[in-house]
Design an enzyme around this catalytic site. Structure first.
Site: not given
Ligand SMILES: Nc1ncnc2c1ncn2[C@@H]1O[C@H](COP(=O)(O)OP(=O)(O)OP(=O)(O)O)[C@@H](O)[C@H]1O
Ligand SMILES: C[C@@](O)(CCO)CC(=O)[O-]
Ligand SMILES: [Mg+2]
Length: 396
Positions: A141, A191
């Site tokens: 994300s 992030d």
């Molecule tokens: N390649 C992409 N294209 C479009 N939207 C995306 C893409 N990658 C991520 N997203 C958006 O980000 C969301 C996923 O975010 P989420 O924070 O739940 O997971 P993550 O970022 O992979 O994990 P984390 O935040 O734990 O590192 C998806 O639902 C979508 O809205």
């Molecule tokens: C779980 C969390 O600590 C990390 C997600 O990658 C959420 C955040 O810091 O926003």
């Molecule tokens: Mg995320």
């Protein structure tokens, strides 16, 4: 008008996820896996959006998306506008809480603030594809958000010539944080900061990041359990526990804070043998996972990764928000290639996906191309195409 490719990395959190939301220190680094975007103007006052990773291809008329009047501090972001978010959710109309709708609303939220009259008069195509698994804890994300922010800032001329590299990145970081808020609800900002600036860093909300030299030499195995989860939900679950038992949870968050502090101490000890450093690093990995499990964000699949890797003497922890997604395993220097192969084989036999990685590569970048580029062509090529021989500018 030129077209712009932008690119930004995913991240891996070594220590401190969740605690970082409560103002504690976390340690994280950028990943080699990246997202790529292409933005270029059109001539028909429309916004063409192509996000194949979340199965979205849609065109909106420019006039249907509200644009914000200039505010104090422009082009730096104003406080989140919740009413606008609700309005955009209705206009985008892709359901609530779906991958697609969150991605589209985040894009439109930035569009609404950053689009100039000149670009509104033309319209544009915007497309993203990523080598990161979506929703697996590797910052997909944030990487998406940084691509959106970089692309729209560049397209609309907000990354002005004369603005130095740090100021440019800072602007990208602030806007990508807004997009992360749309997707996550209450992110700490770690992030998007790692994705924007790259490298390996210690991060605390509201403070300057502190680089951690030496991290680039560490090797990790990343295991995607493929169990889906949403960061927003995991963060909300920890919040509920914290509200119910603050006197229990606060000391756990403090302990997590001390893990990053101990990690920093390890790396700054002069003359500490590398084998000792790695052993102690592994112990911190173990302790951090235990605390995260106590906060309720582990998952049987993540415990399976720990069970398998510990049989071969390796330390693992969940990384990112947990509840599924990815685990991180430290590969010490003394671990043989055969051992790594056996661990991978055992993990993959469980249906998990493994990849070896190091952390700390470059952050967000822009590549300016003269003239239009075919989005179909852009989408049909793999990552290597973009990295071979092209003059990426990492804002330096
Ligand atoms: N390649 C992409 N294209 C479009 N939207 C995306 C893409 N990658 C991520 N997203 C958006 O980000 C969301 C996923 O975010 P989420 O924070 O739940 O997971 P993550 O970022 O992979 O994990 P984390 O935040 O734990 O590192 C998806 O639902 C979508 O809205
Ligand atoms: C779980 C969390 O600590 C990390 C997600 O990658 C959420 C955040 O810091 O926003
Ligand atoms: Mg995320």
């Amino acid at each position: 008008m030129p077209s712009y490719f932008t690119s930004s990395p995913g991240k891996v959190i070594l220590f401190g996820e969740h605690a970082v939301v409560y103002g504690k220190v976390a340690t994280a680094g950028s990943l080699g896996l990246r997202s790529y975007s292409l933005v270029q103007t059109r001539t028909d006052r429309a916004i063409g959006v192509s996000l194949p990773d979340v199965q979205l291809t849609r065109t909106w008329a420019m006039n249907d998306i509200p644009r914000q009047a200039r505010w104090e501090g422009y082009p730096y972001p104003p406080p989140m506008n919740e009413a606008l978010l609700e309005q955009l959710a209705k206009i985008v109309n892709l359901g609530t809480q779906t991958n697609r709708s969150q991605a589209a609303i985040a894009l439109m939220y930035l569009h609404s603030h950053l689009t100039t009259d000149e670009i509104a008069d033309k319209g544009y195509d915007f497309s993203v594809r990523s080598n990161l698994p979506v929703g697996a804890g590797l910052g997909s994300s944030a990487s998406y958000s940084v691509c959106v922010a970089t692309a729209l800032l560049k397209l609309n001329g907000h990354l002005a010539v004369g603005m130095d590299a740090i100021a440019q990145r800072d602007l990208v970081n602030q806007w990508s944080f807004q997009a992360e808020k749309v997707i996550h609800g209450n992110p700490s900002g770690i992030d998007n900061t790692v994705s924007t600036f790259g490298g390996a860093v210690m991060f605390k909300k509201g403070e300057k990041i502190e680089p951690l030299p030496g991290f680039q030499s560490l090797r990790f195995l990343l295991t995607n359990t493929r169990v889906p989860r949403e960061t927003q939900v995991q963060v909300a679950n920890v919040r509920k526990l914290w509200e119910k038992f603050p006197t229990v949870v606060n000391p756990m968050l403090d302990a997590i804070n001390e893990i990053s502090a101990s990690c920093k101490d390890l790396f700054s000890q002069q003359g500490l043998e590398r084998a000792h450093l790695l052993t102690q690093f592994g112990e911190l990995v173990d302790v951090n996972h235990g605390l995260l499990a106590a906060l309720g964000v582990s998952h049987p699949s993540l415990e399976k990764v720990r069970e398998i890797s510990s049989k071969l003497g390796l330390k693992s922890k969940l990384t990112g928000a947990g509840g599924g997604g990815c685990a991180l395993t430290l590969i010490r220097d003394d671990v043989s290639t055969e051992t790594v192969a056996v661990v991978k084989q055992l993990l993959e036999a469980e249906g998990f996906n493994c990849m070896e990685t190091s952390v700390g590569g470059p952050g967000a970048g822009i590549l300016t191309l003269n003239g239009p580029t075919s989005i179909t062509e852009f989408l049909s090529h793999e990552k290597a195409y973009f990295e071979q021989g092209l003059d990426w500018k990492y804002f330096v």
